[in-house]
Design a protein around this motif. Structure first.
Motif, PDB file in Angstrom:
ATOM      1  N   ILE A  57      32.624  58.335  72.737  1.00 31.73           N
ATOM      2  CA  ILE A  57      32.402  59.703  72.263  1.00 31.73           C
ATOM      3  C   ILE A  57      33.421  60.656  72.873  1.00 31.73           C
ATOM      4  CG2 ILE A  57      30.738  61.593  72.293  1.00 31.73           C
ATOM      5  CD1 ILE A  57      28.545  59.540  72.140  1.00 31.73           C
ATOM      6  N   GLU A  58      33.759  60.454  74.135  1.00 37.42           N
ATOM      7  CA  GLU A  58      34.739  61.325  74.774  1.00 37.42           C
ATOM      8  C   GLU A  58      36.101  61.214  74.115  1.00 37.42           C
ATOM      9  OE1 GLU A  58      34.191  63.622  77.011  1.00 37.42           O
ATOM     10  OE2 GLU A  58      32.070  63.126  76.944  1.00 37.42           O
ATOM     11  N   GLU A  59      36.423  60.026  73.577  1.00 40.12           N
ATOM     12  CA  GLU A  59      37.718  59.856  72.918  1.00 40.12           C
ATOM     13  C   GLU A  59      37.770  60.530  71.556  1.00 40.12           C
ATOM     14  OE1 GLU A  59      38.230  55.696  72.778  1.00 40.12           O
ATOM     15  OE2 GLU A  59      38.717  55.467  74.902  1.00 40.12           O
ATOM     16  N   LEU A  60      36.618  60.805  70.967  1.00 37.44           N
ATOM     17  CA  LEU A  60      36.592  61.432  69.646  1.00 37.44           C
ATOM     18  C   LEU A  60      36.591  62.949  69.712  1.00 37.44           C
ATOM     19  CD1 LEU A  60      33.961  59.127  67.883  1.00 37.44           C
ATOM     20  CD2 LEU A  60      36.433  59.072  67.621  1.00 37.44           C
ATOM     21  N   LYS A  61      36.301  63.515  70.856  1.00 38.05           N
ATOM     22  CA  LYS A  61      36.193  64.967  70.958  1.00 38.05           C
ATOM     23  C   LYS A  61      37.571  65.614  70.956  1.00 38.05           C
ATOM     24  CE  LYS A  61      31.819  65.177  73.473  1.00 38.05           C
ATOM     25  NZ  LYS A  61      31.159  65.628  74.711  1.00 38.05           N
ATOM     26  N   ASN A  62      37.651  66.786  70.313  1.00 35.89           N
ATOM     27  CA  ASN A  62      38.856  67.617  70.312  1.00 35.89           C
ATOM     28  C   ASN A  62      40.077  66.897  69.753  1.00 35.89           C
ATOM     29  OD1 ASN A  62      37.396  69.711  71.602  1.00 35.89           O
ATOM     30  ND2 ASN A  62      37.819  68.819  73.605  1.00 35.89           N
ATOM     31  N   VAL A  63      39.846  65.965  68.825  1.00 40.04           N
ATOM     32  CA  VAL A  63      40.954  65.190  68.259  1.00 40.04           C
ATOM     33  C   VAL A  63      41.074  65.533  66.783  1.00 40.04           C
ATOM     34  CG1 VAL A  63      41.834  62.894  67.731  1.00 40.04           C
ATOM     35  CG2 VAL A  63      40.715  63.325  69.929  1.00 40.04           C
ATOM     36  N   TRP A  64      42.228  66.024  66.388  1.00 40.61           N
ATOM     37  CA  TRP A  64      42.557  66.235  64.983  1.00 40.61           C
ATOM     38  C   TRP A  64      43.908  65.623  64.647  1.00 40.61           C
ATOM     39  CZ3 TRP A  64      45.765  70.515  62.732  1.00 40.61           C
ATOM     40  CH2 TRP A  64      45.726  70.508  61.323  1.00 40.61           C
ATOM     41  N   LEU A  65      44.725  65.437  65.644  1.00 44.32           N
ATOM     42  CA  LEU A  65      46.098  64.962  65.463  1.00 44.32           C
ATOM     43  C   LEU A  65      46.102  63.445  65.330  1.00 44.32           C
ATOM     44  CD1 LEU A  65      48.970  66.253  65.479  1.00 44.32           C
ATOM     45  CD2 LEU A  65      49.109  65.572  67.892  1.00 44.32           C
ATOM     46  N   PRO A  66      46.765  62.867  64.325  1.00 43.78           N
ATOM     47  CA  PRO A  66      46.838  61.407  64.195  1.00 43.78           C
ATOM     48  C   PRO A  66      47.960  60.837  65.057  1.00 43.78           C
ATOM     49  CG  PRO A  66      47.902  62.420  62.317  1.00 43.78           C
ATOM     50  CD  PRO A  66      47.358  63.557  63.157  1.00 43.78           C
ATOM     51  N   PHE A  67      47.814  59.580  65.453  1.00 39.09           N
ATOM     52  CA  PHE A  67      48.864  58.912  66.210  1.00 39.09           C
ATOM     53  C   PHE A  67      50.020  58.488  65.305  1.00 39.09           C
ATOM     54  CE2 PHE A  67      45.341  58.297  69.194  1.00 39.09           C
ATOM     55  CZ  PHE A  67      45.962  58.671  70.372  1.00 39.09           C
ATOM     56  N   SER A  68      49.765  58.279  64.032  1.00 43.91           N
ATOM     57  CA  SER A  68      50.816  57.859  63.110  1.00 43.91           C
ATOM     58  C   SER A  68      50.596  58.548  61.767  1.00 43.91           C
ATOM     59  CB  SER A  68      50.817  56.333  62.916  1.00 43.91           C
ATOM     60  OG  SER A  68      51.012  55.667  64.141  1.00 43.91           O
ATOM     61  N   ILE A  69      51.705  58.832  61.079  1.00 48.93           N
ATOM     62  CA  ILE A  69      51.651  59.395  59.728  1.00 48.93           C
ATOM     63  C   ILE A  69      52.590  58.586  58.845  1.00 48.93           C
ATOM     64  CG2 ILE A  69      50.993  61.742  60.386  1.00 48.93           C
ATOM     65  CD1 ILE A  69      53.911  62.527  60.314  1.00 48.93           C
ATOM     66  N   ARG A  70      52.236  58.518  57.572  1.00 51.10           N
ATOM     67  CA  ARG A  70      53.027  57.760  56.587  1.00 51.10           C
ATOM     68  C   ARG A  70      53.604  58.744  55.572  1.00 51.10           C
ATOM     69  NH1 ARG A  70      51.587  55.511  51.557  1.00 51.10           N
ATOM     70  NH2 ARG A  70      52.749  53.640  50.970  1.00 51.10           N
ATOM     71  N   MET A  71      54.909  58.670  55.375  1.00 54.26           N
ATOM     72  CA  MET A  71      55.598  59.590  54.477  1.00 54.26           C
ATOM     73  C   MET A  71      56.371  58.767  53.441  1.00 54.26           C
ATOM     74  SD  MET A  71      56.987  62.359  57.302  1.00 54.26           S
ATOM     75  CE  MET A  71      57.210  63.659  56.110  1.00 54.26           C
ATOM     76  N   LYS A  72      56.314  59.225  52.182  1.00 53.62           N
ATOM     77  CA  LYS A  72      56.949  58.498  51.074  1.00 53.62           C
ATOM     78  C   LYS A  72      57.652  59.495  50.162  1.00 53.62           C
ATOM     79  CE  LYS A  72      55.985  55.418  47.172  1.00 53.62           C
ATOM     80  NZ  LYS A  72      54.930  54.693  46.408  1.00 53.62           N
TER      81      LYS A  72
ATOM     82  N   LYS B   4      61.432  63.915  43.469  1.00 55.46           N
ATOM     83  CA  LYS B   4      61.775  64.697  44.655  1.00 55.46           C
ATOM     84  C   LYS B   4      60.542  65.249  45.363  1.00 55.46           C
ATOM     85  CE  LYS B   4      66.250  66.166  42.795  1.00 55.46           C
ATOM     86  NZ  LYS B   4      67.147  67.321  42.522  1.00 55.46           N
ATOM     87  N   GLY B   5      59.447  64.575  45.191  1.00 53.04           N
ATOM     88  CA  GLY B   5      58.233  64.979  45.891  1.00 53.04           C
ATOM     89  C   GLY B   5      58.071  64.212  47.193  1.00 53.04           C
ATOM     90  N   LEU B   6      57.021  64.572  47.931  1.00 48.01           N
ATOM     91  CA  LEU B   6      56.774  63.953  49.229  1.00 48.01           C
ATOM     92  C   LEU B   6      55.281  63.726  49.377  1.00 48.01           C
ATOM     93  CD1 LEU B   6      57.917  63.074  52.026  1.00 48.01           C
ATOM     94  CD2 LEU B   6      57.445  65.402  52.813  1.00 48.01           C
ATOM     95  N   ASP B   7      54.912  62.496  49.694  1.00 47.68           N
ATOM     96  CA  ASP B   7      53.523  62.140  49.974  1.00 47.68           C
ATOM     97  C   ASP B   7      53.382  61.911  51.471  1.00 47.68           C
ATOM     98  OD1 ASP B   7      52.856  62.290  47.324  1.00 47.68           O
ATOM     99  OD2 ASP B   7      53.143  60.148  46.948  1.00 47.68           O
ATOM    100  N   VAL B   8      52.384  62.583  52.066  1.00 43.50           N
ATOM    101  CA  VAL B   8      52.132  62.461  53.502  1.00 43.50           C
ATOM    102  C   VAL B   8      50.660  62.141  53.685  1.00 43.50           C
ATOM    103  CG1 VAL B   8      52.300  63.559  55.757  1.00 43.50           C
ATOM    104  CG2 VAL B   8      53.901  64.198  53.957  1.00 43.50           C
ATOM    105  N   CYS B   9      50.365  61.146  54.520  1.00 44.42           N
ATOM    106  CA  CYS B   9      48.975  60.791  54.806  1.00 44.42           C
ATOM    107  C   CYS B   9      48.880  60.274  56.236  1.00 44.42           C
ATOM    108  CB  CYS B   9      48.453  59.748  53.817  1.00 44.42           C
ATOM    109  SG  CYS B   9      49.292  58.158  53.906  1.00 44.42           S
ATOM    110  N   ASN B  10      47.683  60.398  56.817  1.00 46.26           N
ATOM    111  CA  ASN B  10      47.443  59.845  58.148  1.00 46.26           C
ATOM    112  C   ASN B  10      47.450  58.326  58.084  1.00 46.26           C
ATOM    113  OD1 ASN B  10      47.146  62.480  58.900  1.00 46.26           O
ATOM    114  ND2 ASN B  10      44.923  62.378  59.200  1.00 46.26           N
ATOM    115  N   TRP B  11      48.033  57.703  59.084  1.00 42.58           N
ATOM    116  CA  TRP B  11      48.162  56.243  59.126  1.00 42.58           C
ATOM    117  C   TRP B  11      47.323  55.740  60.293  1.00 42.58           C
ATOM    118  CZ3 TRP B  11      50.150  53.002  55.658  1.00 42.58           C
ATOM    119  CH2 TRP B  11      50.433  51.682  56.032  1.00 42.58           C
TER     120      TRP B  11
END
Length: 1137
Positions: A801-816, A821-828
């Protein structure tokens, strides 16, 4: 005390016969002595034996005041007046210690020191008492608690100890050595060999250590080296006692006769000024003890074992009228001591009695004694009344008896259920250093927690988001900054505690137990230390910066490369970026952007550090990009321009950080303008109206990032078709993604902070719903929730539970990149990683995965003005170079504090005190795309002759001969080095209430002159570098009396010296270090520190440490010159002395 040759009747007092654990009344004890003595059940006297009230004590004449029984029937082995309190300490042959308070000899404490051996000497310290037995040294509090117990070797037979200072102790005995023990560390620091064994008495004066031997000799030893300077052969038989006062030494002992040893009635007196004996002093008693009692004159007190005491002058004649008699209970006196005030004498006899003689009715043992602490009386019967109307009444004031019955507060079993606690995560330091053998891992104990003790939280919930739950329960401090306690200790601003030795005795290892180097914070504008660390741990950036070298005097890329080289060489010692920050302060753009802070603003934290570091991030990337585009490099400064690392069209900084974009401007008339551009970083743009939406709408970080990269906004712009300013739609499309994605978070107001806090709450609820059921803010965990979270399946899929608190930032993101000429971004996530496999194979289709590498956060702390720290994921190559292991680990970098952390801590942002500022994402397998070889760009031509910057310099003023090509130094060559400095900022210090000086901020020094001398060859001793360093900064003090630098010597317009830039001379020293020469000098550590160089220890021969003795002060260069050159040559080279 040596007991050889004494009365044979002492043999009946064996320690085994008089054990303090079972005292008995001796048959020879006079029964009349114990008529008025009350004994406890163990036979120990409870009251002193006062002298009859009719006895009158005359002022100035010693008379018996009190007698007391210390331990019935057990001989007293040693007595000692406490030097800090009004107490008398007594030790017995049974190993028992007893203390008496005041002239009335009221029993204060009594405890067993040793169960078998006698106490041979007692020494009082400020916090306790030292007791010496045969092979044991014990330090105990005055109440009897043991502070430490130091066991000596079993073969040791110790008899004496000497306290040389507050923390150093000498212990001697019948062996051929004396031990030096550090009382702070309780360790043996040195062992001094003794030529004549049997040191039973030790004394000290301001000139010598005096050691009395059983052979009858007295040796005088040097206070520093402990070598024998003089030796007196006092007695032919054995030494009984001696004392030192002023320039006199008096000794008593035994002489050898045909029948054995006989007590010598002649006292040997020595004059310490001439180091020879003077006329012996004949006394009328058999001397066994003697002490100087210097009140009005230097008179001696000579005591015999039969109880006779005689006073006489050491240089006069003994008068039989000056003899008085002590009435011991036993047949012999065993010990004698004099108080520090000389007002009291203490005698101990063979029957366990202590006699106090004084020269006044109300004597004091010390001139200035502190108050003695006594045990508090029992307060159970006098408890104050309790007012139940007070809400803050502490209930612990009510005494509760110990009972085995059920308490009213006990919960019945029907209303309670067991709740298992989750095991805490394994320490990151253990995981980092663990080595596996099969399926078992082994790691050294980091000792961060107490043995077999793990702290647990009794309640784990999401109450951390409730601002009121953070306020301390105590009413103290609620009105003043209630959130200060939330800042973790490792995140607080670290400061260096300066002493009179500067930084030499500051323990940096306490803050950094790794082999990575921290950065010192006391330099002006050192707020950027965290960003320097981030750039250093980017492997391509570190390599290309070190390969760069140009001719520009103030080049940030060059100075950063020099600093990176120091960080590479350091093995955990902190570095300082003084030269880099010096060049940074000279750049006009930095001053225009407000990046240069005044000392007052930096100390008080007036500036917004989050905005400041984000502007600095944009500035440094732009400046490095411009510096790396320099292609015209002279031969002497050939750097990375000709290597494969850098292309001719763009700098490597541009290749790493630059993102190519198309900016489209669409007017309402239909006219569209497309313009190509590039940027080195992005700024987060948050959704409009996010703060007004209180429902907690989920918004992934990837969505906000895509909105920030592909930014679309309405603005006024010039339209060529309409020929006027029109409302236009500005859109941005990505043509090429960077290898390193840099993001400024722009959390500069409460609105952005609330957005991060809200998204963290939503992410936490979604994670709890996914893993452990939906849990509201005020809902506690049920037993079923705990069982589900504690199951093996839950351990694999659900973080704590302590590891889940105050976390919004992902460790990895995927960009395509899309076709339009568009860009797809998602959390990985890790689940995506398992489903899709390695992202390396998907780069062919325009798919890239970026991993979080660093986060820079702003720590809000109103006490210190806040600070900036960095979480950095250190790669395998850095661990391989520093520690020889292949490993990746997250670390916290807080100036010179470096600590491994869990990866979740790097993305947890409590917006009350920990605010994100900068994010660094890097492409997977980035290092494989670049050549990471470092080629030293500094060549030998930097040592050749160069022109001076001074306009008025003449050849006649040249003080050195530059090196020729055939004189180039080789590995192991000796080079003499000396440097002179000037002061840029004065030292800031304050005086404490006790008069001591406390350094707040040290003086800022700048190198002004550097001289290097040949150490071999035909021109040995001739300088080949004698450079005066030009400076553009304001000099406060030239230190002319020490440095010889005068105003104008560093000014290119009026100087007549050989003036160069700091960078030019720095390159010469760097080349000498890299080639492997050995530097010889005095105080080189400070010189290299101010010059900002890191030199391996095996390349430094510093006379400060070559001639330094342990635990002694450093020797000056002036003294060494006088000692080795002799007085004549010394005055030739130092005529002013």
């Amino acid at each position: 005390m040596n007991f050889e040759g004494l009365d044979p009747g002492l043999a009946e007092y064996a320690p085994a016969m008089h054990s303090a654990l079972d005292p008995v009344l001796d048959a020879h004890l006079n029964p009349s002595l114990l008529q008025n003595v009350e004994l406890d059940p163990e036979g120990v006297a409870l009251e002193a034996l006062p002298v009859q009230e009719s006895v009158h004590i005359m002022e100035g004449v010693y008379s018996e005041l009190h007698s007391v029984v210390a331990e019935v029937g057990v001989p007293v082995s040693v007595s000692h007046f406490d030097l800090h309190e009004e107490m008398l300490w007594v030790g017995s042959h049974g190993g028992h210690a007893t203390s008496f308070f005041g002239p009335a000899l009221e029993r204060y404490s009594s405890f067993q020191v040793n169960g078998s051996d006698d106490i041979r000497q007692i020494q009082s310290l400020e916090n306790g008492i030292l007791f010496l037995t045969k092979n044991n040294l014990k330090y105990m509090a005055r109440g009897g608690l043991i502070i430490f117990d130091y066991l000596l070797d079993e073969n040791e037979d110790m008899h004496s100890l000497l306290l040389t200072d507050s923390s150093t102790l000498l212990v001697g005995g019948l062996q051929n050595h004396i031990l030096e023990i550090d009382l702070n560390t309780v360790q043996e620091t040195q062992k001094y060999a003794v030529e004549t064994p049997g040191v039973t008495i030790m004394r000290q004066s301001n000139r010598f250590f005096f050691c009395g031997h059983t052979s009858g000799k007295i040796s005088l030893r040097d206070l520093r080296t402990f070598k024998v300077e003089h030796e007196f052969d006092a007695f032919s038989g054995s030494l009984s006692d001696f004392d030192v006062h002023g320039n006199l030494l008096a000794a008593c002992g035994f002489s050898s006769r045909l029948t054995g040893l006989a007590c010598d009635r002649f006292l040997k007196v020595y004059d310490l000024r001439m180091m020879r004996a003077i006329t012996p002093l004949q006394v009328h008693v058999d001397p066994a003890f003697l002490r100087f009692i210097p009140t009005y004159t230097s008179r001696l007190a000579i005591i015999s074992q039969s109880g006779q005491c005689q006073f006489c002058e050491p240089t006069g004649l003994a008068n039989p009228a000056d003899i008085f008699h002590v009435n011991p209970v036993g047949p012999l006196l065993m010990t004698f001591d004099v108080s520090a005030s000389k007002q009291a004498l203490a005698f101990g006899d063979s029957e366990g009695c202590v006699h106090l003689w004084t020269d006044s009715p109300e004597p004091s043992f010390n001139p200035y004694s502190r108050e003695t602490e006594f045990a508090l009386p029992c307060l159970v019967d006098s408890l104050p009344p309790l007012d139940w109307s007070q809400d803050l009444l502490p209930l612990f004031l009510i005494p509760v008896p110990l009972t085995t019955d059920t308490l009213l507060s006990d919960w019945p079993a029907a209303n309670s259920a067991p709740a298992p606690r989750r095991a805490p995560p394994v320490d990151a330091e253990i995981l980092r250093t663990m080595k596996k053998v099969g399926f078992i891992g082994y790691a050294p104990n980091p000792r961060t927690r107490l043995r077999n003790q793990i702290p647990y939280r009794l309640k784990e919930s999401d109450s951390e988001f409730d601002s009121f739950s953070q306020v301390t329960e105590s009413p103290i401090g609620r009105e003043e900054e209630p959130y200060l306690h939330m800042v973790s200790k490792k995140y607080r601003k670290v400061t260096i505690k300066y002493s009179k030795l500067g930084l030499e005795d500051f323990d940096f290892k306490h803050y950094n137990k790794t082999l990575f180097a921290g950065l010192e914070p006391h330099i002006p504008n050192a707020y950027c230390n965290c960003m320097i660390q981030v750039l250093y741990f980017l492997e391509p950036v570190r390599c290309l910066i070190q390969n760069h070298l140009c001719q520009k005097e103030f080049c940030l890329a060059c100075e950063l490369g020099f600093l990176f080289h120091m960080l590479d060489l350091s093995r955990g010692d902190p570095c300082q970026g003084s030269n880099f920050l010096r060049a940074f302060r000279t750049i006009p753009e930095a001053s225009a952007l407000g990046l240069i802070l005044a000392d007052s603003d930096e100390a008080s934290g007036k500036g917004n550090l989050a905005r400041l570091i984000q502007r600095w991030n944009r500035f440094i990337l732009t400046q490095l990009h411009q510096d790396m585009q320099e292609l015209e490099v002279p031969q002497a400064y050939r750097g990375a321009g000709g290597s494969s690392f850098c292309s001719s069209g763009d700098s490597v900084i541009g290749q790493l950080f630059s993102c190519e974009m198309e900016n489209c401007s669409l007017c309402r008339c239909g006219s569209e303008t497309v313009r190509a551009s590039s940027t080195l970083l992005f700024t987060l743009s948050y959704p409009e109206g996010s703060n007004s939406d209180k429902t907690g709408k989920n918004c992934d970080f990837a969505q906000v990032l895509k909105r920030s990269i592909c930014l679309e906004q309405n603005t006024q712009a010039w339209c060529d078709n309409c020929e006027k300013y029109q409302p236009t739609i500005q859109t941005r499309n990505i043509r090429h993604l960077p290898d390193i994605l840099v993001i400024n978070c722009e959390v500069n107001s409460l609105k952005e902070a609330d957005f991060w806090r809200m998204q963290a709450e939503v992410a936490f609820k979604m994670a709890m719903k996914k893993h452990g059921g939906e849990i509201s803010k005020n809902k506690e965990f049920t037993l079923a929730n705990w069982k589900e979270l504690g199951s093996p399946e839950g351990m694999l899929m659900c973080p704590s539970i302590e590891e889940l608190k105050n976390v919004w930032l992902p460790f990895s993101i995927r960009m395509k990149m899309t076709k339009n000429k568009g860009l797809d971004v998602c959390n990985w996530t890790d689940v995506d990683e398992m489903q899709w496999g390695p992202a390396r194979a998907e780069e062919e289709h325009g798919v890239y995965v970026y991993d979080l590498m660093a986060t820079v956060v702003h720590i809000l702390d109103s006490r210190t003005g806040g600070s900036l720290v960095a979480h950095i994921k250190v790669g395998e190559t850095y661990h391989q170079r520093k520690e020889g292991v292949t490993h990746q680990q997250w670390y916290l970098f807080n100036d010179f504090l470096i600590e491994p952390i869990d990866k979740h801590e790097a993305v947890q942002f409590d917006m009350n005190w920990k605010v994100p500022a900068i994010l660094y994402y890097i492409k997977r397998n980035l290092n494989s795309k670049y050549n990471l070889n470092i080629k030293n760009p500094i060549e030998a031509s930097v040592l050749l002759a160069e022109a001076s910057l001074a306009r008025k310099q003449r050849k006649t003023h040249t003080t050195f001969i530059p090196l020729m090509l055939n004189e180039m130094p080789q590995v192991g060559d000796l080079v003499g080095l000396d440097a002179e400095f000037v002061t840029l900022n004065e030292e800031e210090a304050e005086l404490r209430s006790d008069g001591t000086k406390s350094t707040i901020k040290p003086s800022q020094m700048s190198v002004a002159r550097i001289t290097c001398v040949r150490g071999q060859g035909p021109n040995e001793g001739i300088p080949f570098i004698d450079d005066y360093i030009s400076t553009q900064e304001q000099v406060v003090d030239y230190l002319t009396q020490y440095s010889g630098i005068k105003p104008g010597d560093l000014d290119a317009k009026i100087s007549s010296k050989h003036l160069t830039t700091l960078k030019s001379t720095y390159l010469k020293l760097r080349f000498l270090i890299d080639i492997g020469v050995k530097f010889v000098g005095h105080g080189l550590q400070k010189d290299f520190r101010v010059i900002n160089l890191m030199v391996p220890k095996d390349q430094v021969l510093d006379t400060v440490y070559l001639f330094h003795m342990p635990r002694k002060r450093m020797i000056s260069l002036r003294f060494l010159a006088w000692y080795f050159l002799g007085p004549k040559l010394f005055h030739l080279y130092f005529p002013q002395t």
